[in-house]
Design a protein around this motif. Structure first.
Motif: not given
Length: 321
Positions: A27-55
């Motif tokens: 998720i792209n958020i903003d840039r540092l004053p140097t122009g470097t992009l800051i984002d939020i990395p998110i790993y998603v592990f999605n199972g084949k069978e139905p069940g809850p989604t946990v953060l």
């Protein structure tokens, strides 16, 4: 009616993770004053069978690194082999705070006091807005990893929302050494998730900018306990040889410095205490006085201030019964 045989898609910023897939999204958020992009990395592990989604998220406060290490170790050990439901893993939410060794973002605002946020607000508010918009619609439960701040060392503990039976149940399953309810803080992540009907627990363990191996291992074991309970992953041999049942605290009290001076604890964090027991002293530098801090009742100490020089009124011990 046909039974659901497949898990749902996870969609973040228009990118889809189908059942049976795992991806690293951003998720792209903003840039540092140097122009470097800051984002939020998110790993998603999605199972084949139905069940809850946990953060599972860490680093909402950038200087609280125990949670970040909990997530890193779990990713490294490949513990998120999800077969039912989905797990969203955020190793570091507040990247700005992390690179500045701070709980806050550069403008001094606290992301965990900025939810649900605003698309055109401050940096903290925009982080909260993007995160709320993208993550909340996906999840059923949340596990938020924290440590004590301002030199406060928290013995491993889980906090749930009073009156939210689902969050209490998750806290019990997590099985930290200590469990208790805590008030919802205005504009916090947990309060925002509560308003969305998403049961969320907070794991507090250790001290900011300092690794605590015991706290890290208890956090990993707690997360595994939850995922295994929901049959989201296969059972893993316990990391800890013995898991005693969590002690549930019904009331809590801060013990504060009776005067200014040097603070010397006389007890180990997490210890059982007896009413009248001396927990520590505050002494002046010229050895003219010692002020004792005594236990107000039988119970446990679950936070100790590691600041050696204190002022009158500073919080020294958090105790509960």
């Amino acid at each position: 009616m046909d039974l659901v045989k497949e898990n749902k898609d996870i969609v973040i910023r228009g990118e889809r993770v189908a059942p049976g897939q795992q991806k690293l999204l951003h998720i792209n958020i903003d840039r540092l004053p140097t122009g470097t992009l800051i984002d939020i990395p998110i790993y998603v592990f999605n199972g084949k069978e139905p069940g809850p989604t946990v953060l599972i998220q860490a680093g909402l406060h950038g200087d609280e690194i125990n949670g970040i290490e909990i997530v890193r170790r779990m990713l490294h050990k490949k513990y998120f082999k999800v077969k039912k439901g989905a797990v969203l893993v955020v190793p570091l939410l507040n990247v700005f705070g992390f690179i500045h060794f701070s709980r806050d973002v550069p403008d001094g605002k606290d992301v965990n006091r900025s939810f649900p946020g605003s698309k055109t607000g401050s940096l903290a508010s925009r982080i909260a807005h993007h995160y709320t918009s993208e993550i909340f619609p996906q999840i059923d439960y949340g596990i938020d990893l924290h440590t004590g701040g301002a030199r406060h060392n928290n013995f491993p503990q889980v906090r749930y929302t009073e009156g939210d039976e689902a969050s209490k149940q998750i806290a019990d399953i997590f099985n930290a050494p200590l469990t208790f309810s805590s008030d919802l803080i205005s504009k916090s992540f947990r309060k925002a998730s509560f308003r969305k009907g998403i049961p969320t627990i907070v794991y507090e363990a250790g001290e900011s900018m300092r690794f605590d191996d015991f706290a890290i291992k208890r956090g990993i074991q707690g997360i595994l306990n939850v995922l295994i309970n929901f049959e989201m992953i296969d059972r893993i041999n316990p990391l800890l040889k013995k898991q005693e049942r969590s002690k549930h605290l019904l009331s809590k009290k801060w013990l504060r410095a009776p005067t200014a001076g040097m603070f010397i604890p006389k007890i180990t964090n997490g210890s059982e205490i007896n009413k009248g027991q001396v927990l520590g002293i505050v002494a002046d530098t010229f050895a003219t006085y010692n002020k004792e801090i005594k236990a107000p009742y039988d119970g446990y100490v679950f936070c100790i201030n590691n600041q050696a020089v204190v002022n009158q009124g500073d919080a020294l011990f958090h105790v509960g019964k």
